[in-house]
Scaffold this motif. Sequence first.
Motif, PDB file in Angstrom:
ATOM      1  N   THR A 100       0.843  -1.194   0.000  1.00  0.00           N
ATOM      2  CA  THR A 100       0.000   0.000   0.000  1.00  0.00           C
ATOM      3  C   THR A 100       0.880   1.247   0.000  1.00  0.00           C
ATOM      4  O   THR A 100       2.083   1.193   0.298  1.00  0.00           O
ATOM      5  CB  THR A 100      -0.899   0.052   1.245  1.00  0.00           C
ATOM      6  OG1 THR A 100      -0.059   0.178   2.408  1.00  0.00           O
ATOM      7  CG2 THR A 100      -1.760  -1.200   1.364  1.00  0.00           C
ATOM      8  N   GLU A 102       0.614   3.485   2.206  1.00  0.00           N
ATOM      9  CA  GLU A 102       0.995   3.658   3.614  1.00  0.00           C
ATOM     10  C   GLU A 102       2.287   2.909   3.920  1.00  0.00           C
ATOM     11  O   GLU A 102       3.148   3.407   4.666  1.00  0.00           O
ATOM     12  CB  GLU A 102      -0.131   3.163   4.526  1.00  0.00           C
ATOM     13  CG  GLU A 102      -1.383   4.028   4.529  1.00  0.00           C
ATOM     14  CD  GLU A 102      -2.234   3.846   3.264  1.00  0.00           C
ATOM     15  OE1 GLU A 102      -2.019   2.848   2.529  1.00  0.00           O
ATOM     16  OE2 GLU A 102      -3.104   4.700   3.024  1.00  0.00           O
ATOM     17  N   ASP A 103       2.437   1.714   3.357  1.00  0.00           N
ATOM     18  CA  ASP A 103       3.682   0.964   3.542  1.00  0.00           C
ATOM     19  C   ASP A 103       4.868   1.742   2.966  1.00  0.00           C
ATOM     20  O   ASP A 103       5.948   1.793   3.576  1.00  0.00           O
ATOM     21  CB  ASP A 103       3.598  -0.390   2.828  1.00  0.00           C
ATOM     22  CG  ASP A 103       2.651  -1.371   3.504  1.00  0.00           C
ATOM     23  OD1 ASP A 103       2.301  -1.147   4.674  1.00  0.00           O
ATOM     24  OD2 ASP A 103       2.278  -2.364   2.844  1.00  0.00           O
ATOM     25  N   ARG A 105       5.146   4.999   2.552  1.00  0.00           N
ATOM     26  CA  ARG A 105       5.427   6.150   3.415  1.00  0.00           C
ATOM     27  C   ARG A 105       6.194   5.727   4.658  1.00  0.00           C
ATOM     28  O   ARG A 105       7.118   6.429   5.106  1.00  0.00           O
ATOM     29  CB  ARG A 105       4.120   6.854   3.807  1.00  0.00           C
ATOM     30  CG  ARG A 105       3.499   7.651   2.671  1.00  0.00           C
ATOM     31  CD  ARG A 105       2.438   8.619   3.184  1.00  0.00           C
ATOM     32  NE  ARG A 105       1.248   7.931   3.661  1.00  0.00           N
ATOM     33  CZ  ARG A 105       0.221   7.609   2.872  1.00  0.00           C
ATOM     34  NH1 ARG A 105       0.250   7.892   1.584  1.00  0.00           N
ATOM     35  NH2 ARG A 105      -0.846   7.005   3.375  1.00  0.00           N
ATOM     36  N   GLU A 224       4.996   9.052  -3.593  1.00  0.00           N
ATOM     37  CA  GLU A 224       5.375   9.226  -2.182  1.00  0.00           C
ATOM     38  C   GLU A 224       6.806   9.735  -2.130  1.00  0.00           C
ATOM     39  O   GLU A 224       7.718   9.112  -2.659  1.00  0.00           O
ATOM     40  CB  GLU A 224       5.242   7.916  -1.420  1.00  0.00           C
ATOM     41  CG  GLU A 224       3.824   7.361  -1.356  1.00  0.00           C
ATOM     42  CD  GLU A 224       2.850   8.295  -0.653  1.00  0.00           C
ATOM     43  OE1 GLU A 224       3.307   9.134   0.169  1.00  0.00           O
ATOM     44  OE2 GLU A 224       1.645   8.193  -0.922  1.00  0.00           O
TER      45      GLU A 224
END
Length: 534
Positions: A100, A102-103, A105, A224
């Motif tokens: 994801t 989020e991973d 980041r 990201e």
Amino acid sequence: MRRWNGWGDEGFNLAMPEQGQDFLASRIGDGRSLTDATLESVCAQVPETRLSHEPELDRLIDISPEARVRHARGQSLADWLAMRSGDFGVFPDGVAYPATSEDVRALLSWASENSVHLIPYGGGTSVAGHINPLDKGQPVLTVDMGKMNRLLDLDPTSQIATFGAGTPGPLVESQLRAHGYTLGHFPQSFELSTIGGWVASRSSGQQSLRYGRIEQLFAGGSVETLQGTLTLPTVPASSAGPDIREMILGSEGRIGLITEVKVRVTPLPEQESFHVVFFPDWERARTASRLLVQNRTQLSMLRLSNAVETETQLALAGHPRLIGMLERFLSLRGASNGKCMMTFGVTGTRRQTRNALKETRNICKAHNGVYTGTRLGDKWAAKRFTMPYLREALWQMGYAVDTLETATDWDNVDNLLGLIETSIRDGLTDRQENTHVFTHLSHFYGQGCSIYTTYVFRVGDSYEETFARWQKLKTSTSELIVNNRGTISHQHGVGKDHAPYLPVEKGELGMLAIRSLCSTFDPDAILNPETLVK
């Protein structure tokens, strides 16, 4: 399963026909193969990881020797020799598999706090050293985007699709095809390369005449960065200052990690076919191809082989009886020694393809082109993604093969092509070695075209000597290209291998701007250091 030390699926092999072996032996001599290292012996060389223990990230990171070996090199000839010899040099300290944004980041935050270098990894198909770790004294983490491989959204009204950046070519097309669409981006690395990698390296597909290069297809997405998430909105066109998308295209991991890619897709065509025409000589072949593009004939792809490549392709094709019949037919029509083969595709509605084929045949006929139908075109289409497997067959015979590509304006095509081929053909004469070199024009524009040159030479008595032969050819010809109005890369990107030649093309002020852009997003230079710019 994917080969650990070469291209593609280890279960697939591209056999060299006997007459092909004889053809190469007659031009550069018999080859003698070198001994390959084993995966076990290379894994035994992998040192202990330098990555610190981080419980929250352990689920994402694999520090096993085999994972680190499989992510240590790309697919350049230098990488090939490193993998085959077992002399890798530097290994990443681990491989992360984010699923994801989020991973991603979390990995960026951790890397920044711990001075860990991050290398984005898509399909591992780089031929310019993009993904090779360097020994800079800090730990290196390769970030494999392969788990981010789904079609996330499809807007049929605007015809925009959103993909995870790690989606490989076959999955891009299969997921779109289920909804009646295509992206139409087909680089030769299609089997393995990813949509995020296409954007990061400014890739070009074989049917770019219809669909465009990746910069025409790339509509927006998410990146990201160490400074936060960069969101690129999708608008059809804008005059609101510099285009931020252009900063990401060709950024090669120096600005951030692309996580989502929004692309402009097209409904599947009603009809598609590939055709072949032979011309008596290069002059008429090149002129016809230029006129086709400058007249905006609605072709989807166009490829023009020079006389030596035409001869080589026919020799390596197999089926000597059928090729012999073709040669006799062409000779009777005036296309004998020195003939050049043009392959072209027509794609679209039935009316579009009918009109495009008619116009193409008329222009070719006016330049003495001999139309041979779709049989050879169908064979090209069937094998267009398998040619990288030929390197394995040649290696087993004791030959090394590599490519060089560039692009230039039409008024300079013949000059630059001649300089490139002469440089490579004569490059090993001081070693009493011959090099077999041939070229095709692979992507066409009204202004000019790309020049794609392939060369084959015998491996030396050792890996060191083989590398020295390649390095001499690569370096001398790359310098020649940038000093004679050619780009250092039309479709393979810059990486680490081409970075020394970039200043000639961009100029001092241009290089300052690129470095400033990278340092704005990555002031401590932890993202893919020395790729693109040093």
